[in-house]
Design a protein around this motif. Structure first.
Motif, PDB file in Angstrom:
ATOM      1  N   GLN A 110     -16.600  16.311  13.183  1.00 29.76           N
ATOM      2  CA  GLN A 110     -17.216  16.449  11.869  1.00 29.76           C
ATOM      3  C   GLN A 110     -16.525  15.601  10.809  1.00 29.76           C
ATOM      4  N   GLY A 111     -17.260  14.616  10.309  1.00 32.71           N
ATOM      5  CA  GLY A 111     -16.781  13.775   9.225  1.00 32.71           C
ATOM      6  C   GLY A 111     -15.771  12.712   9.612  1.00 32.71           C
ATOM      7  N   ARG A 112     -15.410  12.644  10.873  1.00 35.79           N
ATOM      8  CA  ARG A 112     -14.407  11.659  11.296  1.00 35.79           C
ATOM      9  C   ARG A 112     -14.976  10.252  11.134  1.00 35.79           C
ATOM     10  N   PRO A 113     -14.263   9.381  10.416  1.00 34.26           N
ATOM     11  CA  PRO A 113     -14.781   8.031  10.196  1.00 34.26           C
ATOM     12  C   PRO A 113     -14.738   7.180  11.463  1.00 34.26           C
ATOM     13  N   PHE A 114     -15.807   6.390  11.635  1.00 35.55           N
ATOM     14  CA  PHE A 114     -15.841   5.456  12.752  1.00 35.55           C
ATOM     15  C   PHE A 114     -16.576   4.185  12.342  1.00 35.55           C
ATOM     16  N   GLY A 115     -16.299   3.123  13.087  1.00 35.78           N
ATOM     17  CA  GLY A 115     -16.981   1.853  12.901  1.00 35.78           C
ATOM     18  C   GLY A 115     -17.193   1.201  14.243  1.00 35.78           C
ATOM     19  N   VAL A 116     -18.103   0.216  14.273  1.00 33.96           N
ATOM     20  CA  VAL A 116     -18.464  -0.419  15.534  1.00 33.96           C
ATOM     21  C   VAL A 116     -18.487  -1.932  15.377  1.00 33.96           C
ATOM     22  N   ILE A 117     -17.800  -2.596  16.310  1.00 36.05           N
ATOM     23  CA  ILE A 117     -17.892  -4.046  16.485  1.00 36.05           C
ATOM     24  C   ILE A 117     -18.507  -4.245  17.863  1.00 36.05           C
ATOM     25  N   VAL A 118     -19.571  -5.019  17.924  1.00 36.85           N
ATOM     26  CA  VAL A 118     -20.228  -5.219  19.216  1.00 36.85           C
ATOM     27  C   VAL A 118     -20.500  -6.705  19.426  1.00 36.85           C
ATOM     28  N   LEU A 119     -20.161  -7.159  20.639  1.00 40.39           N
ATOM     29  CA  LEU A 119     -20.386  -8.538  21.025  1.00 40.39           C
ATOM     30  C   LEU A 119     -21.623  -8.597  21.907  1.00 40.39           C
TER      31      LEU A 119
ATOM     32  N   MET B 181     -18.000 -18.626  18.897  1.00 39.72           N
ATOM     33  CA  MET B 181     -17.252 -18.820  20.144  1.00 39.72           C
ATOM     34  C   MET B 181     -15.964 -17.999  20.171  1.00 39.72           C
ATOM     35  N   GLU B 182     -15.399 -17.698  19.021  1.00 41.10           N
ATOM     36  CA  GLU B 182     -14.160 -16.923  18.922  1.00 41.10           C
ATOM     37  C   GLU B 182     -14.439 -15.689  18.071  1.00 41.10           C
ATOM     38  N   PRO B 183     -14.871 -14.591  18.702  1.00 41.47           N
ATOM     39  CA  PRO B 183     -15.286 -13.412  17.937  1.00 41.47           C
ATOM     40  C   PRO B 183     -14.203 -12.839  17.034  1.00 41.47           C
ATOM     41  N   GLU B 184     -12.947 -13.026  17.385  1.00 44.31           N
ATOM     42  CA  GLU B 184     -11.868 -12.476  16.561  1.00 44.31           C
ATOM     43  C   GLU B 184     -11.839 -13.104  15.168  1.00 44.31           C
ATOM     44  N   THR B 185     -12.351 -14.337  15.024  1.00 42.97           N
ATOM     45  CA  THR B 185     -12.350 -14.986  13.709  1.00 42.97           C
ATOM     46  C   THR B 185     -13.285 -14.283  12.730  1.00 42.97           C
ATOM     47  N   VAL B 186     -14.262 -13.570  13.253  1.00 49.25           N
ATOM     48  CA  VAL B 186     -15.181 -12.785  12.429  1.00 49.25           C
ATOM     49  C   VAL B 186     -14.714 -11.331  12.368  1.00 49.25           C
ATOM     50  N   ALA B 187     -14.198 -10.825  13.492  1.00 47.19           N
ATOM     51  CA  ALA B 187     -13.845  -9.409  13.600  1.00 47.19           C
ATOM     52  C   ALA B 187     -12.653  -9.024  12.725  1.00 47.19           C
ATOM     53  N   VAL B 188     -11.630  -9.840  12.687  1.00 54.22           N
ATOM     54  CA  VAL B 188     -10.418  -9.471  11.937  1.00 54.22           C
ATOM     55  C   VAL B 188     -10.719  -9.303  10.448  1.00 54.22           C
ATOM     56  N   PRO B 189     -11.391 -10.250   9.796  1.00 56.51           N
ATOM     57  CA  PRO B 189     -11.713 -10.035   8.378  1.00 56.51           C
ATOM     58  C   PRO B 189     -12.621  -8.818   8.159  1.00 56.51           C
ATOM     59  N   TRP B 190     -13.548  -8.590   9.094  1.00 60.91           N
ATOM     60  CA  TRP B 190     -14.434  -7.428   8.988  1.00 60.91           C
ATOM     61  C   TRP B 190     -13.610  -6.138   9.034  1.00 60.91           C
ATOM     62  N   VAL B 191     -12.630  -6.051   9.948  1.00 60.69           N
ATOM     63  CA  VAL B 191     -11.812  -4.842  10.066  1.00 60.69           C
ATOM     64  C   VAL B 191     -10.991  -4.631   8.799  1.00 60.69           C
ATOM     65  N   ARG B 192     -10.469  -5.693   8.225  1.00 62.96           N
ATOM     66  CA  ARG B 192      -9.723  -5.554   6.964  1.00 62.96           C
ATOM     67  C   ARG B 192     -10.611  -4.915   5.891  1.00 62.96           C
ATOM     68  N   SER B 193     -11.835  -5.367   5.806  1.00 60.12           N
ATOM     69  CA  SER B 193     -12.785  -4.814   4.841  1.00 60.12           C
ATOM     70  C   SER B 193     -13.142  -3.368   5.197  1.00 60.12           C
ATOM     71  N   TRP B 194     -13.332  -3.096   6.474  1.00 58.61           N
ATOM     72  CA  TRP B 194     -13.668  -1.752   6.969  1.00 58.61           C
ATOM     73  C   TRP B 194     -12.560  -0.769   6.595  1.00 58.61           C
ATOM     74  N   ILE B 195     -11.319  -1.165   6.770  1.00 59.23           N
ATOM     75  CA  ILE B 195     -10.186  -0.291   6.450  1.00 59.23           C
ATOM     76  C   ILE B 195     -10.201   0.090   4.976  1.00 59.23           C
ATOM     77  N   ARG B 196     -10.554  -0.866   4.109  1.00 61.44           N
ATOM     78  CA  ARG B 196     -10.596  -0.574   2.671  1.00 61.44           C
ATOM     79  C   ARG B 196     -11.671   0.460   2.323  1.00 61.44           C
ATOM     80  N   GLU B 197     -12.673   0.609   3.180  1.00 62.68           N
ATOM     81  CA  GLU B 197     -13.747   1.589   2.948  1.00 62.68           C
ATOM     82  C   GLU B 197     -13.413   2.982   3.471  1.00 62.68           C
ATOM     83  N   LEU B 198     -12.335   3.099   4.246  1.00 63.45           N
ATOM     84  CA  LEU B 198     -11.969   4.406   4.793  1.00 63.45           C
ATOM     85  C   LEU B 198     -11.527   5.337   3.678  1.00 63.45           C
ATOM     86  N   PRO B 199     -11.786   6.646   3.859  1.00 61.85           N
ATOM     87  CA  PRO B 199     -11.361   7.599   2.835  1.00 61.85           C
ATOM     88  C   PRO B 199      -9.851   7.722   2.764  1.00 61.85           C
TER      89      PRO B 199
END
Length: 149
Positions: free
Chosen positions: A82-91, A131-149
Motif C-alpha cells: 500500500q502506497g509503496r513507490p515504484f517506477g519502471v524502466i523497460v527496454l 544503442m546505450e540505454p544507460e545514457t537515457v536511464a541514468v538521467p531518468w532515475v535521477r529525476s525519478w528519485i527527486r519525485e519520491l516522497p
C-alpha cells in the motif's frame, strides 16, 4: 540520500548492464541501490524501499525468464504494498509493434494490483533509437528519485 530496491529482468544482458550503470553512477552520488538479478518475493517484502524495475521485453511482450517467477508470485500471492513507490524502466524494440515494452506494462499492472503507487512515467527505451540505454536511464532515475516522497 535514497535507498532503492532495483529488480532486474534481462534476456541478453542489456537491462542488467543498464541497472549496474544506474547503481554505479547513483552510488557515487550517495544513493544506495540494491540490485536483484533474479528477484524473489522476499526481496520485496523484507524492506520498504522504493522499487525500481529495469527489464527488457521478450517474445511477444513478455516478462524475461529471470524476472518471471517474481512476477508470477507477485500476481498469485498479492502481498499488499500500500502506497509503496515504484517506477519502471523497460527496454524493447518498437519493430514488434503492439508488444513493444510489454513487460513494463505487465510489471506496472502487477504493482498497482498490490497497492503500490507509481512515481513518474514509465521509461520505454527503444533499441532501434538508443544503442546505450544507460545514457537515457541514468538521467531518468535521477529525476525519478527527486519525485519520491
Amino acid at each position: 540520500m535514497t535507498a532503492i530496491t532495483l529488480l532486474v529482468g534481462s534476456v541478453y544482458g542489456g537491462a542488467l548492464l543498464t541497472a549496474r550503470e544506474i547503481r554505479e553512477q547513483l552510488e557515487e552520488e550517495g544513493h544506495e541501490i540494491r540490485i536483484f538479478e533474479k528477484p524473489e518475493l522476499a526481496d520485496l517484502t523484507s524492506n520498504d524501499r522504493p522499487i525500481l524495475v529495469c527489464t527488457s521485453t521478450t517474445g511477444q511482450g513478455e516478462v524475461p525468464p529471470d524476472l518471471l517467477p517474481f512476477y508470477l508470485d507477485l500476481k498469485d500471492q498479492m502481498p499488499m504494498q500500500q502506497g509503496r513507490p515504484f517506477g519502471v524502466i523497460v527496454l524493447g524494440d518498437s519493430s514488434y509493434g503492439d508488444t513493444f515494452c510489454g513487460a513494463g506494462d505487465l510489471m506496472e499492472e502487477a504493482f498497482l494490483e498490490v497497492g503500490a503507487r507509481k512515481v513518474g512515467e514509465t521509461l520505454c527505451i527503444d533499441a532501434l533509437e538508443t544503442m546505450e540505454p544507460e545514457t537515457v536511464a541514468v538521467p531518468w532515475v535521477r529525476s525519478w528519485i527527486r519525485e519520491l516522497p
